[in-house]
Design an enzyme around this catalytic site. Structure first.
Site, PDB file in Angstrom:
ATOM      1  N   SER A 186       0.809  -1.222   0.000  1.00 28.08           N
ATOM      2  CA  SER A 186       0.000   0.000   0.000  1.00 28.08           C
ATOM      3  C   SER A 186       0.837   1.265   0.000  1.00 28.08           C
ATOM      4  CB  SER A 186      -0.950   0.001   1.212  1.00 28.08           C
ATOM      5  OG  SER A 186      -0.223   0.027   2.426  1.00 28.08           O
ATOM      6  N   ASP A 224       1.309  -0.042   7.783  1.00 32.25           N
ATOM      7  CA  ASP A 224       2.687  -0.509   7.847  1.00 32.25           C
ATOM      8  C   ASP A 224       3.390  -0.234   6.518  1.00 32.25           C
ATOM      9  OD1 ASP A 224       1.551  -2.343   6.164  1.00 32.25           O
ATOM     10  OD2 ASP A 224       2.132  -4.113   7.309  1.00 32.25           O
ATOM     11  N   ASP A 236       5.726  -2.233   3.855  1.00 27.35           N
ATOM     12  CA  ASP A 236       6.369  -3.464   3.383  1.00 27.35           C
ATOM     13  C   ASP A 236       7.666  -3.078   2.685  1.00 27.35           C
ATOM     14  OD1 ASP A 236       4.268  -5.271   4.174  1.00 27.35           O
ATOM     15  OD2 ASP A 236       3.086  -4.410   2.550  1.00 27.35           O
ATOM     16  N   ASP A 282       7.601  -4.464   7.759  1.00 29.07           N
ATOM     17  CA  ASP A 282       7.874  -5.875   7.484  1.00 29.07           C
ATOM     18  C   ASP A 282       9.023  -5.939   6.486  1.00 29.07           C
ATOM     19  OD1 ASP A 282       5.765  -6.665   9.108  1.00 29.07           O
ATOM     20  OD2 ASP A 282       4.333  -6.644   7.446  1.00 29.07           O
ATOM     21  N   LYS A 319     -10.713   0.063  -1.051  1.00 30.80           N
ATOM     22  CA  LYS A 319     -10.122  -0.476   0.180  1.00 30.80           C
ATOM     23  C   LYS A 319     -10.939  -0.057   1.400  1.00 30.80           C
ATOM     24  CE  LYS A 319      -5.906  -0.396   1.296  1.00 30.80           C
ATOM     25  NZ  LYS A 319      -4.529   0.027   1.599  1.00 30.80           N
ATOM     26  N   TYR A 364     -11.641  -7.210   3.838  1.00 37.50           N
ATOM     27  CA  TYR A 364     -10.283  -6.924   3.382  1.00 37.50           C
ATOM     28  C   TYR A 364      -9.312  -7.737   4.234  1.00 37.50           C
ATOM     29  CZ  TYR A 364      -6.331  -4.061   1.757  1.00 37.50           C
ATOM     30  OH  TYR A 364      -5.159  -3.621   1.188  1.00 37.50           O
TER      31      TYR A 364
END
Length: 289
Positions: A90, A101, A103, A155, A216, A242
């Protein structure tokens, strides 16, 4: 807004319509963005994310350097080995919100392996005063380090390429970088490569982002989403669906669906795409979303 002519095509089929948005859709797009105001992070939050990513970049360079020194490379070779981070999901798509978060993919040269990542990089993170927690999950389908830095969840995945040096302008979209990689590295690279491919294959990135943000929001919320709608928005009720962990669609799947609708209506605005999204999905699937 750039208009796409008859000779241009995105996706495997021609567009359904090349018409621009109607007057009603232009008004609805403004209403839509007003509804979505709370889904955007503040300028301060954006600057904090950039600062955190800058700090992580320095950690990655140090991690690669230490790993190369352990492999008995020269000081100069270790300094020149490079190392780079790529965001995906995202954040890279530009549809993240407050508390989302990040990624992050860590790309290393061939001298550095996954165990170095789980040992050296993890230790560097734990020594940083900005890092509130850092936990390795080596047994995951895509091995990852979960961390929280200045309140931002991150992450970290890892990929080692068959290159002696990782240049700052490395293009992960080049298929040649996949040669001689193990399965875990290919999986790690897939997140970033897929995200970049989606952005490359939509006619208008800004329209795509606004429409995806709306979809979303609808998929995540159990409440009614839009306050100003017409009969074309009858499906726009929050569904709380979701989550790929729960058996529903995850972020990548929703992005692909919205991207496909954008390809079919290349000159539409965000209201056009949201409107057509529910219509097309209801016809494609036996059990409409």
């Amino acid at each position: 807004m750039k208009r796409w002519n008859r000779s241009e095509q995105y996706g495997v089929t021609p567009p359904i319509s090349r018409d621009g948005p109607s007057a009603q859709e232009i008004a609805l797009a403004a209403d839509l963005m007003n509804e979505l105001k709370g889904t955007f992070e503040s300028a301060d939050e954006g600057r904090l994310r950039e600062a955190v990513l800058g700090r992580v970049t320095k950690h990655v360079k140090e991690f690669i350097y230490q790993a190369c020194i352990r492999r008995n490379l020269s000081e100069q070779a270790a300094r020149n080995a490079g190392g780079k981070i790529y965001t995906f999901g995202s954040y890279r798509l530009g549809v993240h919100g407050p508390g989302s978060d990040i990624d992050t993919l860590v790309v290393a040269p061939k001298h550095v392996d996954r165990q170095d990542f789980m040992d050296i990089f993890l230790e560097i993170l734990k020594k940083d005063e900005w890092v509130e927690e850092a936990n390795p999950v080596p047994e995951a389908y895509v091995p990852v380090i979960d961390a929280k830095i200045k309140g931002i969840s991150m992450d970290f995945t890892f990929a080692r390429l068959a290159l002696s040096v990782i240049p700052d302008d490395l293009d992960l979209g080049d298929d040649s970088i996949l040669k001689n990689l193990d399965e875990k590295c290919v999986r790690s690279l897939n997140g970033s490569r897929s995200t970049d491919a989606v952005l490359r294959l939509v006619p208008n990135v800004h329209v795509f982002r606004d429409a995806l943000r709306a979809i979303k929001y609808w998929a995540q919320r159990p409440l009614y989403l839009f306050s100003l709608v017409d009969e074309a928005y009858v499906h726009a009720l929050g569904r709380a669906i979701y989550s790929n962990v729960s058996g529903f669609l995850g972020g990548v799947a929703w992005a692909l669906l919205v991207a496909r609708v954008c390809q079919l209506y290349p000159n539409g605005n965000s209201a056009t795409i949201v409107r057509r999204f529910f219509l097309i999905m209801s016809m494609w699937w036996v059990w409409p979303i």
